[in-house]
Every structure is written in C-alpha cells, then in structure tokens.
Design an enzyme around this catalytic site. Structure first.
Site, PDB file in Angstrom:
ATOM      1  N   LYS A  51      39.918  43.621  32.686  1.00 56.34           N
ATOM      2  CA  LYS A  51      41.214  44.303  32.624  1.00 56.34           C
ATOM      3  C   LYS A  51      41.117  45.548  33.485  1.00 56.34           C
ATOM      4  CE  LYS A  51      43.496  41.810  29.594  1.00 56.34           C
ATOM      5  NZ  LYS A  51      44.770  41.125  29.936  1.00 56.34           N
ATOM      6  N   ASP A  97      43.051  41.826  35.892  1.00 53.49           N
ATOM      7  CA  ASP A  97      44.370  41.773  35.269  1.00 53.49           C
ATOM      8  C   ASP A  97      44.866  43.191  35.030  1.00 53.49           C
ATOM      9  OD1 ASP A  97      45.732  39.915  32.404  1.00 53.49           O
ATOM     10  OD2 ASP A  97      46.670  41.216  33.894  1.00 53.49           O
ATOM     11  N   GLU A 136      45.807  39.461  38.334  1.00 59.35           N
ATOM     12  CA  GLU A 136      47.047  39.156  37.596  1.00 59.35           C
ATOM     13  C   GLU A 136      47.969  40.382  37.576  1.00 59.35           C
ATOM     14  OE1 GLU A 136      46.370  37.518  33.639  1.00 59.35           O
ATOM     15  OE2 GLU A 136      44.442  36.728  34.326  1.00 59.35           O
ATOM     16  N   ASP A 141      51.415  36.006  35.556  1.00 57.65           N
ATOM     17  CA  ASP A 141      51.176  35.751  34.131  1.00 57.65           C
ATOM     18  C   ASP A 141      52.469  36.097  33.390  1.00 57.65           C
ATOM     19  OD1 ASP A 141      48.678  36.909  31.667  1.00 57.65           O
ATOM     20  OD2 ASP A 141      50.512  35.775  31.462  1.00 57.65           O
ATOM     21  N   LYS A 150      49.972  30.692  29.340  1.00 54.57           N
ATOM     22  CA  LYS A 150      49.598  30.909  27.940  1.00 54.57           C
ATOM     23  C   LYS A 150      50.479  30.023  27.071  1.00 54.57           C
ATOM     24  CE  LYS A 150      48.273  35.729  28.693  1.00 54.57           C
ATOM     25  NZ  LYS A 150      46.877  35.327  28.871  1.00 54.57           N
TER      26      LYS A 150
END
Ligand SMILES: O=C(O)CCC(=O)c1ccccc1C(=O)O
Ligand SMILES: [Mg+2]
Length: 321
Positions: free
Chosen positions: A134, A162, A191, A214, A236
C-alpha cells in the site's frame, strides 16, 4: 427437498487494520448454506465497510428473504446487492457442482515495506515472486524510496502497489521521481494512483509506470476499454456481484489484453478459499490478491492451507432462520 440456513459471524481483527481512515476492529459477515437432497453449497456474504454500497443489515435482510423464497421453491432471482449476489451465486454453484474444486492458494504477499520481512516471505514463495504494498499512507517521497529499495534489493521481485486514489498529480510525480527508470517495468501495476481516472492515466503516460483499475470498476460510468498504460483490473467479487458478473468482467478485461486479478475484500477463510478456486478457474495465469487472512484472528468453517489461525466450526455461528 430444499433447505437453507443463514449464519451470522464476527471475527476479531488484528490491531491496526484501517480501511478508508476507519479502524476495522472486527470483520462481520454472513454465510448461506443451501441443501437440495444430497447436494449442498456454501457462500459468504460480507459487505466491506467503506467499500460496499450495502450495509450488513441490508445484506442480512436480502439474503434471509431470498433463502426463505428459495426454500419454498422460488426460482431464486438474485437480490441485486453485490455481496449478497456473490455469496448466493457461490452457494448455488457449489450445490450444482459448477464451482471447480481446484484452488490457487498462491497470494501476492501483502508487505509493509520492510525489506527483511518481505525477503523472508518471498524466500518461501514458490514460482514468481510477487508482492503488494500500500502507498499513499505516508509521504509520496518515502513511498517512492521504499518501492525503489525493494526493487533494487530483490531483482526477481515484481511489485504491485496500491494508492487507493490518494495522490494528487504532484504527489504521484514525487513518488515516481524516486523510482529508478530501470526498475519501473518491475512494478507490475500501481492500483488507482490518483483521485481521478484522467490524472491516473496521465501519471501512467508520463512515468511509464503501469496502472490498474480497482475502485474505478465500481464507478457508474466505467467501461472496459484498452487504454495506454492501463495493464490490469483488480476484481473484488464481494464488491462486484454474482459469479456470472465476475466471469463477464474477467472476459472483458482479458479480451482487451488486460490482466484480471481476483482480489480479496477481507473475506473469512471460507470466502478466501472460494476466491482461490475462482482465481484458479478464471485467471489461472495470474497470482490472485488474497493475502489478507493474517489480518484477522480466526478462520471459519474452511481452513486456508498452512494457516496457524484457529478455525471455528459451524456450531460456533449464529443461525438466523
Ligand atoms: O488485492 C490484494 O492483494 C489484497 C486486497 C486489497 O488490497 C484490498 C483489501 C481491502 C480493501 C481494498 C483493497 C485494495 O486492493 O484496494
Ligand atoms: Mg486496490
């Protein structure tokens, strides 16, 4: 003879799990269990706070109403809430034998940026070395330095990043400035770097760092298109909807030459093992993003291979019907 049950569960989370600036102390969700004579199927319904459009209460009402109708012989039109449609469609697929049993239990290792910790995790990872970090939580310069350090220290590492749309164009450029150009092709994708899709596209063009959608997949105006610098889509299923809808998104992305990545919405071990089966089935050449079980303190009903976490049985769950 049909029967259906809905169970509610709650799992304590490890300290420090933060989603969209909110501490996630527990993960709360539902299971649906369907039987039809000798066949049975399970599904997980766990809307993710801060990401799902539906609340757990809305999901609970929808799945209980659906289950009572199905039990009575209804054809079973799905309620239209993403997490509910996903869980019910998984239970129906298991019941009908259309969700393959084979699973891809590899997972892109979620890392904090500690090179020693990542080095140890990758040493036991079979095959390609893929990790995810992240960014956007700290200073962009720091993120750039850490990403560069990991890529420099581990020449066989492919790094997923991300930013969850945290950066302005300036912050994104500050990040990129500290990633050596010769390492940028080992960033598998970043992302959602910026707050808008246009800014993210510009970042990809200007830096040569590939990006992935995403959150954008859930924008009302999102369409699957081939775009310069957009290498992947992160799907997801809990936030998407039925298995059929997930299959459609994987097909759309793949036909456009993009990588489709099946990704966790921090499901329980039961949900994660089903995502591992979906990944093996629909995206067999791509390591899924499923390394979230360690964020929680227990497993439920079905174990993730080699997880040391205690696994609670169905008897521990609260039946709602
Ligand atoms: O995709 C992965 O590898 C793990 C899942 C993940 O990162 C995630 C988990 C919960 C909420 C949002 C995200 C995200 O990808 O943004
Ligand atoms: Mg993401």
């Amino acid at each position: 003879m049909r029967s259906a049950q809905v169970y509610r569960w709650q799992i304590p989370m490890d300290a420090g799990v933060v989603l969209r600036d909110r501490r996630l102390k527990t993960r709360d969700g539902l299971f649906i269990h369907l039987r039809d004579d000798a066949q049975e199927g399970w599904g997980e319904i766990s809307p993710l706070p801060g990401f799902s459009v539906e609340s757990l209460e809305e999901a609970t009402a929808a799945v209980c109403a659906w289950a009572q109708g199905w039990r009575a012989g209804d054809c079973g039109v799905l309620p239209g809430l993403p997490s509910v449609d996903f869980g019910i469609s998984c239970a129906l697929a298991e019941l009908r034998g259309t969700l393959p049993a084979a699973a891809d239990y590899r997972a892109a290792t979620l890392c904090t940026g500690d090179p020693d910790e990542l080095f140890a995790a990758l040493a036991v990872m079979p095959g390609e070395k893929v990790a995810k970090m992240k960014v956007g939580l700290y200073e962009a310069v720091r993120d750039g330095m850490v990403a560069n350090l990991l890529l420099e220290a581990m020449p066989d590492l492919r790094l997923r990043l991300d930013a969850n749309r945290a950066w302005t164009p300036l912050k994104a450029q500050q990040f990129a400035k500290y990633v050596e150009p010769q390492y940028r092709d080992r960033i598998a994708f970043l992302e959602e770097p910026c707050k808008t899709r246009d800014d993210s596209r510009a970042f990809a063009r200007e830096t040569g760092i590939a990006i992935a959608w995403d959150e954008s997949l859930r924008d009302a105006d999102f369409t699957f298109e081939r775009e310069e610098g957009v290498r992947a889509v992160v799907i997801k299923p809990t936030l998407t909807g039925s298995l059929e809808k997930v299959q459609g998104q994987v097909k759309a992305a793949t036909q456009l030459g993009m990588t489709a990545v099946i990704s966790s919405s921090i499901e329980s071990s039961l949900g994660l093992t089903q995502l591992a089966r979906i990944a093996a089935w629909l995206t067999p050449d791509t390591i899924p993003g499923l390394d979230t079980l360690n964020l929680m303190q227990a497993q439920l009903v079905r174990r993730w291979p080699d997880s040391p976490l205690p696994c609670h049985s169905v008897e521990m769950l609260e039946p709602l019907l």
